[in-house]
Motif scaffolding. Structure first.
Motif, short mmCIF file in Angstrom:
data_model
loop_
_atom_site.label_atom_id
_atom_site.label_comp_id
_atom_site.label_asym_id
_atom_site.label_seq_id
_atom_site.Cartn_x
_atom_site.Cartn_y
_atom_site.Cartn_z
N PRO A 121 0.56 -6.39 8.27
CA PRO A 121 1.15 -7.73 8.12
C PRO A 121 1.97 -7.88 6.85
CG PRO A 121 -1.15 -7.89 8.77
CD PRO A 121 -0.90 -6.45 8.41
N GLU A 122 1.52 -7.30 5.73
CA GLU A 122 2.27 -7.52 4.49
C GLU A 122 3.59 -6.76 4.49
OE1 GLU A 122 -0.72 -6.48 1.55
OE2 GLU A 122 -0.08 -4.40 1.46
N GLN A 123 3.73 -5.78 5.37
CA GLN A 123 5.01 -5.07 5.48
C GLN A 123 5.88 -5.62 6.61
OE1 GLN A 123 4.14 -0.83 5.56
NE2 GLN A 123 2.87 -1.00 3.73
N GLY A 124 5.44 -6.71 7.21
CA GLY A 124 6.25 -7.35 8.25
C GLY A 124 6.28 -6.58 9.55
N LEU A 125 5.27 -5.74 9.79
CA LEU A 125 5.27 -4.91 11.00
C LEU A 125 4.66 -5.62 12.19
CD1 LEU A 125 4.22 -1.46 9.45
CD2 LEU A 125 6.52 -2.34 9.90
N VAL A 126 4.04 -6.77 11.95
CA VAL A 126 3.40 -7.51 13.03
C VAL A 126 4.17 -8.80 13.26
CG1 VAL A 126 1.28 -8.57 13.86
CG2 VAL A 126 1.16 -6.56 12.37
N LEU A 127 4.76 -8.92 14.43
CA LEU A 127 5.60 -10.09 14.73
C LEU A 127 5.07 -10.81 15.97
CD1 LEU A 127 9.13 -8.49 14.19
CD2 LEU A 127 7.82 -9.89 12.59
N PRO A 128 5.36 -12.10 16.06
CA PRO A 128 4.91 -12.87 17.23
C PRO A 128 5.44 -12.25 18.52
CG PRO A 128 5.67 -14.35 15.51
CD PRO A 128 6.03 -12.95 15.06
N LEU A 135 6.00 -15.33 7.57
CA LEU A 135 6.92 -14.22 7.88
C LEU A 135 8.23 -14.35 7.11
CD1 LEU A 135 6.14 -13.87 11.68
CD2 LEU A 135 5.74 -12.12 9.93
N ARG A 136 8.68 -15.58 6.92
CA ARG A 136 9.91 -15.77 6.11
C ARG A 136 9.70 -15.21 4.71
NH1 ARG A 136 13.68 -19.24 8.49
NH2 ARG A 136 12.80 -20.99 9.65
N LYS A 137 8.54 -15.50 4.12
CA LYS A 137 8.26 -15.01 2.76
C LYS A 137 8.18 -13.49 2.73
CE LYS A 137 5.92 -19.07 1.00
NZ LYS A 137 4.71 -19.78 1.39
N VAL A 138 7.50 -12.91 3.73
CA VAL A 138 7.37 -11.44 3.77
C VAL A 138 8.76 -10.80 3.86
CG1 VAL A 138 6.60 -9.50 5.19
CG2 VAL A 138 5.05 -11.41 4.75
N TYR A 139 9.57 -11.30 4.75
CA TYR A 139 10.89 -10.69 4.95
C TYR A 139 11.82 -10.96 3.78
CZ TYR A 139 10.07 -8.50 9.40
OH TYR A 139 9.61 -7.63 10.37
#
Lengths: 473, 198
Positions: free
Chosen positions: A113-120, A243-247
């Motif tokens: 999740p912290e690397q943005g690999l999990v998306l809705p 997700l906005r913050k992660v990306y």
């Protein structure tokens, strides 16, 4: 026809229907760790097959790795071998690999999740039962065995039978001090360790949507302790903001096009679930397990039940075994139990928010002299963030053992962090099974706040006990 | 004899909620192979001389009979490998953990459900007669022991999978054109771990 969230994801990932009962489902993200994968790569090579989508696969070490010093691996052939095999297998097939202590490394369910690999709306699998964590992002995420890992490596798909659906609506809001962990324990106590077998649990209701993403991950993580195949929560603004913050942090801000598509990843209002229950969040309280499965928990106002309090014969049998293993008597309360160890960490509660809660309780206090408080960050990123916020100074001032390397540590007892027979812990991890933290070790599962208060008082306690305790001291 | 008929003697594991940490504790999951795990099966419990696997009367029996919610918890396939290496071909239980159930079929160990009453009957008979014969017939969906006929519960899909014992990956690779077609229509903005990784 109205669909549940997981049915929408299933349909969107169905490559082909195979006969009456099985669908071929595409996998968007495949996470690997060192314990359950070497056999899959060996079989792949033996059959002269290759990894279809290394770009949808990521490997990290977490289960057996030391958390105090990387030097502990020197001369440790068994653990080094598992790590080397994953590193070499990843290199051979072009899979990104995160080595211990390097940026990006950590517990699979913390780093993805912290690397943005999990998306809705995506599918996520891993050779680990706590893959259910990622359902917090409205992803269909579940654990698989090694043979299925091999199947995903070779084909980027799985042959699956449809899951059944189970909605747990949590109405009202959680009282102050009652966390997602307490909610998870209350749910498992209600549905039992087998209540979710074969089902995807969708958590819904106002109490769920007021939870942070970290708290949602804690809740979805524990779905498997209720027997569920997966846990899932529909997309809302909290999901999208996270997700906005992660990306943004990674230098690739999300576009409105990305975001708008995700808003459809919720269950239709009139979707029908195979099973439903409603829980009143306002009636919940801090909970701690007393027994040897995660359904055996009580609040601070209750006492340990008697065998006769259970109607079901199998629960009576389980309770009797648990009394013996845990060295407990019916009628005792949580506050009667002295402890030797407190573990803060794991894929359940090893995120930055958990460390902040623990630091908040510890600040101005000392860890009880009879207690070893072990705090293991869930990832290198969590550790670095904790240091930036000065949490490490609070931990050190309190006498806690804050480890420099992330990993599963005392949750599964595969590295140097193990308990001795007869020792009693309060742990923020997920399983209080016999022997989980070491042969003969006794585990009480609790929230980070309860873990921290227990470490100070030396008995199982909650933060609100600290005032009266301080006066008595 | 077809793979739908299996006969053998049983071992009564008179416990419910036997999670995979009990079947093979994590510290035994260190071998990087699928074989060689027989001695690790119930690694902690076998330290106890009174544990049923240490009872010589049951030595060599190939059907393990457990209670409710067998093998929930960790996804470790080592649990199936240890059961298989030890010599068990069948596990009968009232219910199973999801991941273990699939792992078992993929490793040619039969996970067979029966009723609570079925488990109780098997435990009672096996407790007094370690050599009692168990006959499983997947076509008739029965488990026979002494003069009892107990239900063998398995859905058609998994039954067929077990009986045919096909290579799943080889079958799926026959669908490779469908997989390619799916990939070509897949949203290109989805996360990747290399190249376009965030």
């Amino acid at each position: 026809m109205a669909k549940t969230l997981h049915e929408k994801i299933w349909q969107a990932h169905c490559v082909k229907t195979l006969g009456e009962a099985e669908d071929l489902i595409y996998i968007d993200m495949h996470l690997l760790h060192e314990i359950n994968t070497p056999q899959a790569f060996d079989s792949l090579r033996a059959a002269n097959r290759t990894v279809r989508r290394p770009d949808l696969t990521v490997a990290t070490v977490d289960h057996n790795t030391p958390t105090s010093s990387i030097a502990l691996l020197e001369g440790d052939e068994l653990r080094s071998n598992q790590i080397d095999l994953l590193r070499d297998n990843s290199a051979e097939f072009g899979i990104p690999f995160h080595m211990l202590g390097e940026a990006g490394q950590g517990i699979t369910h913390v780093i993805a999740p912290e690397q943005g690999l999990v998306l809705p709306g995506t599918t996520v699998v891993c050779c680990d039962s706590h893959t259910t964590t990622h359902g917090a992002f409205a992803a269909l995420a579940f654990g698989i065995g090694t043979s299925q890992v091999e199947h995903v490596l070779a084909t980027q798909t799985l042959r699956l039978q449809k899951f059944k659906s189970f909605r747990i609506t949590v109405k009202n809001s959680l009282p102050a001090g009652v966390s997602a962990k307490d909610l998870a324990l209350a749910i498992i106590r209600r549905i039992g360790t087998g209540g979710g077998i074969g089902h995807v649990i969708e958590y819904a209701g106002e109490a769920i949507h007021s939870l942070s993403m970290e708290a949602r991950m804690t809740l979805c993580n524990m779905s498997v302790e209720g027997g569920a195949s997966a846990g899932i929560i529909g997309v809302d603004d909290v999901t999208i903001d996270y997700l906005r913050k992660v990306y943004a942090a990674k230098g690739r801000p999300l576009t409105e096009e990305d975001v708008e598509g995700w808003r459809s990843f919720v269950s239709d209002p009139d979707a029908v679930f195979d099973k439903e229950i409603v829980i009143d969040a306002a009636a919940l309280d801090e909970s701690v397990t007393w027994g040897t499965n995660p359904s055996q928990s009580i609040t601070f106002d209750e006492s340990i039940p008697a065998v006769s309090d259970y109607e079901d014969a199998s629960q009576q049998l389980a309770a009797e075994r648990a009394f013996e293993y845990m060295d407990l008597q019916p009628g005792q309360t949580l506050r009667d139990l002295s402890i030797n160890k407190v573990f803060v960490g794991s894929c359940t509660n090893g995120r930055i928010e958990d460390l902040r809660v623990v630091a908040g309780v510890l600040e101005g206090h000392k860890v009880h002299p009879d207690v070893h408080l072990l705090i293991v960050p869930g990832s290198v990123q969590v550790r670095d963030q904790a240091i930036r916020e000065g949490l490490d100074e609070i931990f050190h001032a309190a006498g806690a053992d804050f480890r420099p390397l992330p990993g599963c540590s005392l949750c599964c007892g595969l590295n140097e962090d193990q308990m001795k027979a007869g020792q009693r812990s309060v742990s923020t991890s997920n399983r209080n099974f016999e022997g989980r933290q070491g042969a003969g070790a006794r585990t009480h599962i609790a929230s980070p706040a309860v873990a921290a208060a227990s470490a100070i008082i030396g008995r199982i306690a909650r933060p609100s006990d600290l005032e009266a305790w301080g006066k008595a001291e | 004899m077809s793979r739908a008929q299996i006969s053998g003697c049983g071992v009564p594991l008179v416990r419910n909620n036997v999670d995979t940490d009990q079947i093979i504790p994590a510290r035994f999951c260190y071998k990087a192979q699928r074989v060689g795990h027989a001695d690790s099966l119930f690694g902690n419990w076998r330290q106890d001389p009174s544990f049923v696997l240490n009872d010589a009367r049951y030595a060599g029996n190939a059907i393990l009979v457990a209670g409710r919610e067998f093998a929930t918890g960790s996804s470790r396939e080592y649990a199936v490998w240890a059961i298989k290496d030890y010599g068990f071909k069948v596990v009968i239980a009232e219910s199973f953990g999801d991941i273990f159930y699939k792992n078992a079929i993929l490793n040619d160990v039969l996970p067979l459900k029966t009723t609570e009453q079925g488990v109780e009957t098997l435990w009672e008979i096996l407790g007094r007669d370690p050599q009692a014969s168990i006959h499983i017939d997947l076509d008739k969906e029965t488990i026979m022991i002494e003069d009892h006929v107990l239900p063998a519960i398995m859905d058609e899909h998994f039954k067929r999978k077990y009986i045919l014992n096909l290579d799943d990956i080889a079958q799926t690779l026959e669908e490779i054109e469908s997989i390619k077609a799916f990939e070509s229509s897949r949203n290109r903005h989805l996360a990747t771990t290399v190249h376009r990784g965030v």
